[in-house]
Scaffold this active site. Structure first.
Site, PDB file in Angstrom:
ATOM      1  CG  PHE A 157     -36.358 -88.991  -5.130  1.00 13.84           C
ATOM      2  CD1 PHE A 157     -35.905 -89.562  -3.955  1.00 13.84           C
ATOM      3  CD2 PHE A 157     -36.439 -89.797  -6.270  1.00 13.84           C
ATOM      4  CE1 PHE A 157     -35.559 -90.911  -3.901  1.00 13.84           C
ATOM      5  CE2 PHE A 157     -36.095 -91.141  -6.217  1.00 13.84           C
ATOM      6  CZ  PHE A 157     -35.657 -91.699  -5.033  1.00 13.84           C
ATOM      7  CG  ASP A 242     -34.764 -86.431 -12.709  1.00 14.15           C
ATOM      8  OD1 ASP A 242     -35.472 -87.156 -13.417  1.00 14.15           O
ATOM      9  OD2 ASP A 242     -34.257 -86.819 -11.630  1.00 14.15           O
ATOM     10  CE  LYS A 271     -39.630 -93.599 -10.635  1.00 14.67           C
ATOM     11  NZ  LYS A 271     -38.925 -92.436 -10.108  1.00 14.67           N
TER      12      LYS A 271
HETATM   13  C1  LIG Z   1     -37.581 -92.398  -9.505  1.00 17.84           C
HETATM   14  C2  LIG Z   1     -36.766 -91.225  -9.819  1.00 17.84           C
HETATM   15  C3  LIG Z   1     -35.377 -91.320 -10.002  1.00 17.84           C
HETATM   16  C4  LIG Z   1     -34.614 -92.597  -9.758  1.00 17.84           C
HETATM   17  O1  LIG Z   1     -35.032 -93.642 -10.572  1.00 17.84           O
HETATM   18  P1  LIG Z   1     -34.647 -95.155 -10.193  1.00 17.84           P
HETATM   19  O2  LIG Z   1     -35.037 -95.932 -11.409  1.00 17.84           O
HETATM   20  O3  LIG Z   1     -35.451 -95.527  -8.986  1.00 17.84           O
HETATM   21  O4  LIG Z   1     -33.182 -95.191  -9.923  1.00 17.84           O
HETATM   22  C5  LIG Z   1     -34.692 -90.178 -10.370  1.00 17.84           C
HETATM   23  N1  LIG Z   1     -35.336 -89.005 -10.542  1.00 17.84           N
HETATM   24  C6  LIG Z   1     -36.665 -88.881 -10.369  1.00 17.84           C
HETATM   25  C7  LIG Z   1     -37.315 -87.558 -10.595  1.00 17.84           C
HETATM   26  C8  LIG Z   1     -37.425 -89.976  -9.993  1.00 17.84           C
HETATM   27  O5  LIG Z   1     -38.738 -89.837  -9.787  1.00 17.84           O
END
Ligand SMILES: *Cc1c(COP(=O)(O)O)cnc(C)c1O
Length: 415
Positions: A157, A242, A271
């Site tokens: 994700f 990520d 986040k």
């Molecule tokens: C939440 C998330 C994203 C995307 O972040 P948004 O602020 O919702 O666009 C990307 N990578 C990971 C691992 C995430 O948990």
């Protein structure tokens, strides 16, 4: 339709007069239906506790998918935001602001990567990381124009943009949104031979989550991240981690890659970087990688704005002495032990690192959604992921007593 003729015309203060049921109905009538929220309408919050419009209190065991690592309205972050609101909020990058340099210095100290590309949302950080890796592949590695590939993991994700959902393996995220951006190779997660087979001289980067959050808090085997580092180094490709959900203290260390002492070339943060106040994300890289970007080649109107930078600096400040990382590690053991005691009592299996757990429930107990609704009735907020899996990720400010209370509520609803 003008407000004058609309029966539900919005008047100042009106939402405090409408109850949950009425607000839910109004949301369904007016919003896109791309979410299916639990039936709770939150009106205020402090620390780990939220309160709905009827005054019922709930323990927040999701923490905004880790956007609220420091709880709701952490006093230091709120104070920082208030002070910045009174001084300067936005300049655009057409001009410089007096907050951005300090923010980038803070991030460099935190991650060991000296250059910052400030963005807003997580998906933007991922998109920016992809662009950076491709540009680096052409300008530095010498990949022939438009031939660069990026290797990603199944069940990833990374966000919701068209490029990103194009390399998702979740049909719900993809179907109906093509055609997609080419140039991505998807391999199973936690499978080094498969990764090895997919990487070649065209590979700009391997992009992975050190722990897959949305997939159900999937923790790779020890040695996987080290293996990713070895493969990327051998093929002269970038390792892009990520850490948008796994980073900033969640797993008991500042970054989740620290569990294997691995140093990626590029780290993506988001986040919790915005302290639960504003969207703040960043791409961190070494200077020689970041230098492939020149004026005009990438940007964002809001990226690096002084309010975001001030809050982001304060977030980094909260992580500076290791207090929250230690809390996550110590309370993570309480969470782990509490879940271990439930295995065979409604829990099939679980994965836990720091204050972050994916819990696979016995499907006979109902879907993850149904268990989440039962927990809501007990005053605990959680979110299901896939099928019968729920995810626990409380604010790192939670106390041991609160955590044990939440575990007792879980035991009750599955017992
Ligand atoms: C939440 C998330 C994203 C995307 O972040 P948004 O602020 O919702 O666009 C990307 N990578 C990971 C691992 C995430 O948990």
């Amino acid at each position: 339709m003008s407000n004058a003729t609309h029966p539900a015309a919005h008047a100042p203060g009106r939402d405090t007069l409408r109850g949950s049921a009425e607000l839910i109905e109004a949301e369904e009538a007016t919003l896109a239906h791309n979410y299916h929220p639990l039936p709770v309408v939150v009106a205020r919050a402090e620390g780990v506790w939220v309160e709905d419009v009827e005054g019922r209190r709930y323990l927040d065991m999701l923490a905004g998918y880790s956007a609220l690592n420091f709880g709701h309205r952490h006093p230091v972050l709120i104070e920082t935001a208030h002070r910045q609101l009174d001084r300067l909020t936005l300049t655009s990058r057409a001009f410089r602001n007096d907050r951005l340099a300090g923010f980038a210095e803070d991030l460099a100290r935190l991650t060991g990567l000296e250059a910052t590309l400030p963005m807003n949302t997580g998906a933007e950080a991922v998109e920016s990381g992809i662009k950076l890796a491709r540009k680096w592949a052409y300008d530095v590695k010498g990949v022939p124009r438009d031939q660069a590939t990026i290797v990603v993991a199944a069940d990833n994700f990374h966000g919701r943009t068209t490029t990103i959902v194009g390399f998702s393996s979740d049909p719900l995220a993809r179907e109906g949104f093509g055609p997609f951006t080419p140039g991505f190779r998807v391999v199973p997660y936690n499978d080094l031979p498969a990764l090895e087979a997919a990487v070649d001289e065209t590979t700009a980067a391997v992009l992975i989550e050190p722990i897959q959050g949305e997939a159900g808090v999937i923790i790779p085997d020890d040695g996987y991240l080290t293996g990713v580092r070895d493969v990327t180094r051998r093929w002269g490709a970038l390792f892009v981690a990520d850490e948008i959900q796994s980073g900033l203290g969640r797993t008991g260390t500042t970054l989740a890659v620290e569990h294997e002492s691995v140093r990626p070339d590029v780290v993506l943060l988001g986040k919790a970087l915005g302290g639960g106040i504003v969207p703040v994300s960043a791409v961190l890289a070494g200077r020689e990688v970041m230098n492939v970007l020149h004026p005009g080649e990438h940007g964002s109107t809001f990226g690096g704005n002084p309010l975001a930078a001030a809050v982001g600096s304060a977030v980094v400040g909260l992580l500076a002495d290791g207090h929250y990382q230690r809390r996550a590690a110590e309370l993570g053991e309480v969470l782990d032990a509490g879940l271990a005691a439930l295995v065979g009592q409604g829990v099939l299996r679980y994965r836990c690192r720091g204050l972050w757990a994916g819990v696979d429930l016995d499907p006979a107990l109902g879907t993850g959604r149904e268990v989440s609704e039962r927990l809501l009735g007990e005053g605990v907020l959680v979110k299901d992921t896939h099928g019968s899996t729920i995810r626990l990720a409380p604010p790192l400010t939670i106390t041991r007593e609160e955590l044990e209370w939440a575990l007792a509520a879980l035991a009750k609803v599955i017992g």
